[in-house]
Structure formats: structure tokens, C-alpha cells
Design a protein around this motif. Structure first.
Motif, PDB file in Angstrom:
ATOM      1  N   PRO A  44       0.808  -1.231   0.000  1.00 26.55           N
ATOM      2  CA  PRO A  44       0.000   0.000   0.000  1.00 26.55           C
ATOM      3  C   PRO A  44       0.837   1.275   0.000  1.00 26.55           C
ATOM      4  O   PRO A  44       0.408   2.294  -0.551  1.00 26.55           O
ATOM      5  CB  PRO A  44      -0.828  -0.119   1.290  1.00 26.55           C
ATOM      6  N   GLY A  45       2.025   1.214   0.614  1.00 31.47           N
ATOM      7  CA  GLY A  45       2.875   2.397   0.623  1.00 31.47           C
ATOM      8  C   GLY A  45       3.649   2.605  -0.653  1.00 31.47           C
ATOM      9  O   GLY A  45       4.410   3.577  -0.777  1.00 31.47           O
ATOM     10  N   LYS A  46       3.484   1.690  -1.607  1.00 34.60           N
ATOM     11  CA  LYS A  46       4.130   1.768  -2.924  1.00 34.60           C
ATOM     12  C   LYS A  46       5.652   1.872  -2.835  1.00 34.60           C
ATOM     13  O   LYS A  46       6.297   2.584  -3.614  1.00 34.60           O
ATOM     14  CB  LYS A  46       3.558   2.938  -3.739  1.00 34.60           C
ATOM     15  N   ARG A  47       6.194   1.153  -1.868  1.00 36.30           N
ATOM     16  CA  ARG A  47       7.661   1.078  -1.785  1.00 36.30           C
ATOM     17  C   ARG A  47       8.191  -0.257  -2.288  1.00 36.30           C
ATOM     18  O   ARG A  47       9.278  -0.321  -2.840  1.00 36.30           O
ATOM     19  CB  ARG A  47       8.120   1.302  -0.344  1.00 36.30           C
ATOM     20  N   TRP A  48       7.423  -1.327  -2.075  1.00 35.38           N
ATOM     21  CA  TRP A  48       7.933  -2.669  -2.348  1.00 35.38           C
ATOM     22  C   TRP A  48       7.139  -3.354  -3.447  1.00 35.38           C
ATOM     23  O   TRP A  48       5.909  -3.294  -3.477  1.00 35.38           O
ATOM     24  CB  TRP A  48       7.865  -3.543  -1.086  1.00 35.38           C
ATOM     25  N   LEU A  49       7.860  -4.033  -4.315  1.00 30.94           N
ATOM     26  CA  LEU A  49       7.280  -4.895  -5.349  1.00 30.94           C
ATOM     27  C   LEU A  49       7.759  -6.312  -5.075  1.00 30.94           C
ATOM     28  O   LEU A  49       8.959  -6.535  -4.907  1.00 30.94           O
ATOM     29  CB  LEU A  49       7.734  -4.435  -6.735  1.00 30.94           C
ATOM     30  N   LEU A  50       6.838  -7.260  -5.014  1.00 30.73           N
ATOM     31  CA  LEU A  50       7.197  -8.624  -4.630  1.00 30.73           C
ATOM     32  C   LEU A  50       6.603  -9.637  -5.595  1.00 30.73           C
ATOM     33  O   LEU A  50       5.466  -9.485  -6.057  1.00 30.73           O
ATOM     34  CB  LEU A  50       6.709  -8.920  -3.207  1.00 30.73           C
ATOM     35  N   VAL A  51       7.390 -10.669  -5.865  1.00 29.20           N
ATOM     36  CA  VAL A  51       6.902 -11.843  -6.575  1.00 29.20           C
ATOM     37  C   VAL A  51       7.483 -13.066  -5.868  1.00 29.20           C
ATOM     38  O   VAL A  51       8.639 -13.042  -5.426  1.00 29.20           O
ATOM     39  CB  VAL A  51       7.288 -11.810  -8.071  1.00 29.20           C
ATOM     40  N   ALA A  52       6.668 -14.103  -5.702  1.00 35.07           N
ATOM     41  CA  ALA A  52       7.115 -15.246  -4.903  1.00 35.07           C
ATOM     42  C   ALA A  52       6.530 -16.547  -5.421  1.00 35.07           C
ATOM     43  O   ALA A  52       5.399 -16.602  -5.908  1.00 35.07           O
ATOM     44  CB  ALA A  52       6.720 -15.056  -3.436  1.00 35.07           C
ATOM     45  N   TRP A  86       7.369  -8.883   5.013  1.00 40.03           N
ATOM     46  CA  TRP A  86       8.574  -8.195   4.537  1.00 40.03           C
ATOM     47  C   TRP A  86       8.541  -6.707   4.922  1.00 40.03           C
ATOM     48  O   TRP A  86       9.556  -6.153   5.348  1.00 40.03           O
ATOM     49  CB  TRP A  86       8.697  -8.332   3.022  1.00 40.03           C
ATOM     50  N   VAL A  87       7.396  -6.093   4.777  1.00 32.00           N
ATOM     51  CA  VAL A  87       7.287  -4.667   5.118  1.00 32.00           C
ATOM     52  C   VAL A  87       7.659  -4.448   6.576  1.00 32.00           C
ATOM     53  O   VAL A  87       8.303  -3.443   6.916  1.00 32.00           O
ATOM     54  CB  VAL A  87       5.857  -4.160   4.825  1.00 32.00           C
ATOM     55  N   LYS A  88       7.316  -5.386   7.453  1.00 31.06           N
ATOM     56  CA  LYS A  88       7.588  -5.206   8.874  1.00 31.06           C
ATOM     57  C   LYS A  88       9.017  -5.612   9.236  1.00 31.06           C
ATOM     58  O   LYS A  88       9.682  -4.909  10.013  1.00 31.06           O
ATOM     59  CB  LYS A  88       6.604  -6.033   9.707  1.00 31.06           C
TER      60      LYS A  88
END
Length: 639
Positions: A44-52, A86-88
Motif C-alpha cells: 500500500p505504501g508503494k515502496r515494495w514490489l514482490l513476486v514469490a 517483509w514490510v515489517k
């Protein structure tokens, strides 16, 4: 890149592209929560992009620690949960998650890419680093789609054949790298940093009583198996032998599923009826009778014995290398394993449980602890265990002395003594079918860094080293693409591993009893014949009945026309070995080492090399040229 990995994730494909980075994923829906998977994900903060590509085995614990509401579990995928974790916790998340995973995270603010794999490499992850950019994918085909040249990594495959165990264990294509299991990679502005985050340290568990150890042992096993039943829809298959590991997995799955009306379909690979060929001392050729004893304890277990159908180990090479994109090792094992996969898939079961890491986890212990007692100076304890070993474990005094003092003998002397007593091949692991200069190089490398045939001085260090060398990711993906099977190994559970590595020595060997804790803890689920075996099982003991000299010669002749394969393998020596094909009895360790070991492994490696240098096949798309200017990414078969 997604198109090139479509067979590993045919259910949904998505891409998220930004000015500096593009992530994509192919989904194979297996878990109930996969219906909510919308990867790639942006927080939501548009800092992280993740694929898993993952299955999280401790979702409840993570949801509690992240203070997520009760509605989260029913509406979010494992990737959603991983992104929140990850965000935390950032990279600290690797100390908190359990399960099988490979994932990538891009930091839009710092312009940093992070890649990570689970401790035992159950999910694959390949990458290519070039000036100005980095590309990664689950499988090599995802990178070849960028126009990266297809070529076999011949030096690495030579190390693989020499059992030299390189740090980067992937024996496949050159021009790309495999992130080793239990490692993390950080890439930023063209700079790459890689570190091993999973490195167990000695930690001895101390509980108050035998009953507490038994309870803790059972709890760990139940947790590991229960985690891997998620999404099985009440039906699971297992590979069942006569040993502790697969027996424990099968029995535990049956116990956990029976209250829900679930079933276990267990498969045991066995030689043909009436087989009476060479079987090494202390080994059991046909495990089906003892495996049936385990199955018979549980009404919800249906047991099948699979005997050879005439398939040669050489016949499976095309599909093995096409789907795994990896140089196959002991292909006799792949033969019976493929037979099980085929039967499981035909029954519409989508989860296959295995026990591959059990020797290093739940069933570890026994004579190797004798050397530990000497190394740590516990002479009285050693004297007691050495005295009791012949009576309690059926060991000879030569065996007791070999296990106790063998680690300190010179390597050559140990091999000579072991071979003279018929318990080891004199040419153990010698890469004598390699072409020069690889043969000389690998002989030297094998002496200095290869697998040591002597008993271990430090069983904890050896178990850690062997666990860190595991890497099943490519083969897991092959099973998914070829058979629609999600293979899961409860004995590779990181929580179970930590527990087993922490057990005190007297829980692994006490009063002459090998693995006393496991015996006591598993007495509620395994028969006596498994708990106190008289011999160890030997898979596909009749392997040589399913391969002929003419078939081997024809394949060798075809492969010798490959320039790359001839660079790796000395086909003159191969022809010579085929020309002196043994008589029908096939007796002796040296015959096993030369033909089941050296010949079949060399033909398999040469087959992969020829495949790797060949043209693109129809299951791969035409390549798109990659400029190397920005990071590109694709994770195939996200869970």
C-alpha cells in the motif's frame, strides 16, 4: 519469460512493469488460497514490489505476529502474507518464515533487488548478472527467453560427476547462475552481494525427562506433516519404503487425515518377483513386505507395490532434462521415482509426500556417534557404547573400530581397507570416464574437496554440510510440469531440522541402541520391523536387468557426435566399459560403481550436455533479445 515457463504455471500469468523493473509470475493453483493470488504485488505504501513462488507453513504464527484479523486467512494468498511480513521485518523475515519458497523484492526507494531461497532449495531460482541489469527466473528457460545463449556448463557438470560438491551446486547451463539454497542475494546499481543466511550453529536441547523429549519429537513431526497436507483435499500420496523416514511420513499423514475421512495412497518400489541377484551386505532388495506392515496399521492407507515394467533408466532422460533443465544424477532412482509419479498422477492426486531428508533429520543417529564420543574425549561413554554395539546393533568389532577410528585414518588407507573387506568400491567416485583434462583436474579436486568416504569425525557438522548441499528445486518443478504433482518433504521442514540438530548425543545413541529417541517416539505409529530393522533397503536392486549393452552402446554412439559431450566424456573408455559387459550375476561393489555409478551417470550427463547445446524445442518460445539495460524478472509456477 512467462511464456517460456508456461508449463510450470499454466493457470494464470501476470506482469507488472515499471520504468526500472518488471516482475512476472506464472501460477499453478494448488493451495486453497491460490484463488486470491494476484502477483506481482505492490504494498500500500508503494515502496515494495514482490513476486514469490511459495508455500508458507506457519501462516497462523505469522498472522498472529502481524496482528492480522481473522478474515485475512480466508481472503489472501501466501504471497500477500509474505509481503506484509517483509514490510515489517525486511530481511529478518527469513528467520521467521517456514516452508518452501523462492522470492524477489524490489525497493522502489533504494533501488535494491533482493532474492532469497528456502534453506533446502525446494523452489528453484536462477539469475543472470550483466552490466546495467540483472534478470532472474525460476527455470533456465525463463532466462533463455531473453536471448541468453543456451550452452552447457561443462566444468560444473564435471565437478558434479566427480562429486566435488561445488559451492554453486547447479549442474546445468552456463551463462546463468543458480542462487544456492539457504542464500540471499542483494543487487543494487550493478553491485551484487550474496550471503548464506541459513547456517545452523550447535545448540543442545535440554529437557527434563524422556517423556518431554518424546512429546517434543512427536509434536515436531506432526507439525511438519500437517503443514504439508494443506490443499490436498483429503487425498495424499506417499512414497513408502521399509525405513523410518517414509514410514513416519506415511503413518503421520494417515493419523492426521483419518479424523477428516481423508486417505493416503502409498507406493513402494520393488524389484521383480523372484529377484535373487547381488545385494550388498546389510541391504534389503525388496522392501514391500515391511512397507506393507506399516500400511496395514492404518485403515485409510491404500498400499501399492510397483514392480519394474521394463523401462530402462536411459529412456527417461529426454523428459528428465526437458522438464528439470538440470543434469540428472543417479538415474536409476529417477526410474522408480517416475513410475510412482505416473501412478499418483493417474489417480488424480496432486500432493506427493516424501521423506528424502529423513536420514539427516528424524532418523539420524547410530554408529557415527562413536567418533563423536572420541572427538569430545568421552572415553567412558565410548567404551560403554562400543562394548554394547555388537550385541544391540549387530555390529562386528571391525565395524565398531571402523566407525570409531576410521575418521582419523588416512583416506587412501581407509578406501583400501574398506574395499578389501567388500564394503566399498575401490574406485569409489573416481571420475574415470571424464575426458582429459577434466579427468585429471577432477581427480585432484576430488581428493581435496570431494566427498570423504571415511566415517565423520563430527556428525553434526557433516549433517549440516549435507543439508546445505540439498537442492531439489528444479526436480520439484519438473514433477509439477510433467505430472501436475506438488512434491513436499516434511523431513525438510526447517523447524524439524532445527529440533533434530539440537538433540543431545545420548538421544541418538544410548546403551548400544541407535536413535533411541526416534524408536520410542515412533513406537505409536511404526511396526517393530521398521523400528528395529535387520537390513537397510536398497532401491531398484535389479536395475541392471532393465538396461542392455546394445542400448547403452547406441546412446553412447549418438552422444559422441556432440562436440560438447565429447569434451566432457571419454567415449573411448565408455565403449571399452560397455564392451566388457559383466556376466549375469553382477556381483561386487566395483561392478556397481563402474556401471550403475560411472557409466549411467556419465551417459546421463552427456545426454544433458547434448540437450543443452541443442536448438530450442517446441515447448519454448522464440527468444526476445534482452539489452541488459534494466532488471527483468519472472518467477515461474508461483504457488
Amino acid at each position: 519469460m512467462n511464456d517460456a515457463q508456461l508449463c510450470y504455471g499454466p493457470d494464470d500469468q501476470r506482469v507488472e512493469a515499471f520504468p526500472a523493473v518488471a516482475f512476472g509470475r506464472c501460477l499453478y493453483r494448488i493451495l486453497p488460497e491460490d484463488s486470491f493470488d494476484r502477483q506481482p504485488l505492490v504494498d500500500p505504501g508503494k515502496r515494495w514490489l514482490l513476486v514469490a513462488d511459495l508455500r508458507l507453513d506457519n501462516r497462523d504464527e505469522l498472522e498472529r505476529d502481524l496482528d492480522l484479523g481473522p478474515s485475512f486467512a480466508s481472503q489472501h494468498s501466501d504471497a500477500d502474507l509474505l509481503l506484509r511480513a517483509w514490510v515489517k521485518w525486511r530481511e529478518g523475515v527469513l528467520d521467521r518464515i517456514a516452508g518452501d519458497f523462492a522470492f524477489a523484492v524490489w525497493d522502489f526507494h533504494e533501488k535494491v533487488l533482493v532474492l532469497a531461497r528456502d534453506p533446502l532449495g525446494q523452489r528453484p531460482l536462477q539469475y543472470r548478472d550483466e552490466p546495467g541489469g540483472l534478470a532472474f527466473a525460476s527455470m533456465p528457460s525463463g532466462l533463455h527467453a531473453l536471448g541468453i545463449e543456451r550452452a552447457p556448463n561443462i566444468p560444473r557438470i564435471a565437478e558434479f560427476l566427480a562429486d566435488a560438491f561445488p559451492v554453486d551446486g547447479y549442474a546445468g547451463f552456463s551463462n546463468i547462475s543458480s542462487l544456492p539454497a539457504g542464500h540471499l542475494l542483494r543487487w543494487s546499481d550493478g553491485k551484487l552481494e550474496r550471503r548464506q543466511y541459513w547456517d545452523p550453529a550447535p545448540r543442545e536441547l535440554s529437557l527434563r525427562s524422556d517423556d518431554e523429549y518424546v512429546e517434543a519429537f512427536r509434536e515436531q513431526i506432526d507439525t511438519a506433516v500437517r503443514s504439508r497436507l494443506r490443499g490436498c483435499d483429503g487425498r495424499v500420496a506417499t512414497q513408502l519404503s521399509s525405513g523410518y523416514d517414509s514410514g513416519t511420513v506415511t503413518a503421520t499423514a494417515a493419523r492426521l487425515l483419518r479424523n477428516e475421512g481423508g486417505t493416503v495412497t502409498a507406493f513402494t518400489a520393488a524389484p521383480r518377483l523372484g529377484f535373487d541377484g547381488f545385494v550388498p551386505r546389510g541391504r534389503l532388495a525388496d522392501e514391500s513386505a515391511i512397507a506393507a506392515m506399516t500400511a496395514a496399521l492404518y485403515p485409510n492407507v491404500e498400499h501399492f507395490v510397483l514392480r519394474p515394467d521394463g523401462t530402462s533408466p536411459l529412456q527417461i532422460l529426454d523428459d528428465l532434462h526437458r522438464f528439470a533443465q538440470f543434469a540428472g544424477g543417479h538415474i536409476c532412482n529417477h526410474t522408480w521415482w517416475t513410475a510412482i509419479q505416473k501412478q499418483v498422477s493417474a489417480r488424480g492426486i496432486k500432493v506427493l509426500l516424501t521423506g528424502e531428508q529423513g536420514n539427516l533429520t528424524l532418523s539420524a543417529g547410530g554408529p557415527q556417534q562413536l567418533a563423536d564420543l572420541i572427538r569430545t574425549g568421552r572415553w567412558l561413554a565410548w567404551l560403554r557404547e562400543a562394548f554394547l554395539a555388537p550385541r544391540e546393533m549387530g555390529m562386528t568389532w571391525k565395524g565398531v573400530l571402523a566407525s570409531s577410528l576410521g575418521p582419523w585414518l588416512p583416506r587412501r588407507l581407509w578406501v583400501r581397507l574398506a574395499a578389501s573387506h567388500g564394503v566399498m568400491a575401490a574406485k569409489l567416485n573416481e571420475p574415470f570416464l571424464l575426458a582429459e583434462p577434466f579427468r585429471s583436474q577432477m581427480m585432484a579436486l576430488h581428493r581435496s574437496t570431494g566427498r570423504d568416504p571415511r566415517p565423520p569425525r563430527n556428525s553434526f557438522a557433516l549433517r549440516c554440510r549435507l543439508l546445505q548441499r540439498q537442492d531439489s528445486g528444479n526436480f520439484r518443478k519438473a514433477a509439477l510440469a510433467q505430472w501436475g504433482l506438488d512434491e513436499r518433504d516434511p523431513t525438510a521442514d526447517s523447524r524439524l531440522i532445527s529440533f533434530c540438530l539440537s538433540l543431545p548425543p545420548d538421544r541418538l545413541l544410548k546403551n548400544g541402541v541407535r536413535r533411541p529417541l526416534a524408536q520410542k517416539a515412533l513406537a505409536d505409529r511404526l511396526p517393530e520391523a521398521v523400528l528395529k530393522p535387520k537390513a537397510r533397503g536398497l532401491q531398484m536392486a535389479d536395475w541392471y536387468e532393465h538396461i542392455t549393452p546394445s542400448e547403452s552402446a547406441q546412446l553412447a554412439e549418438r552422444l559422441s557426435r556432440s562436440a560438447a559431450a565429447s569434451t566432457l566424456i571419454d567415449f573411448g573408455r565408455v565403449r571399452e566399459l560397455i564392451g566388457k559387459w559383466p556376466p549375469p550375476d553382477w556381483e561386487g561393489w566395483d561392478v556397481e560403481a563402474e556401471y550403475r555409478g560411472a557409466l549411467l551417470r556419465s551417459l546421463a550427463a552427456a545426454h544433458f550436455v547434448a540437450y543443452a547445446e541443442g536448438p530450442l524445442t517446441d515447448w519454448q518460445t522464440a527468444p526476445v533479445r534482452w539489452s541488459g539495460a534494466v532488471p527483468q524478472a519472472s518467477i515461474g509456477a508461483g504457488s
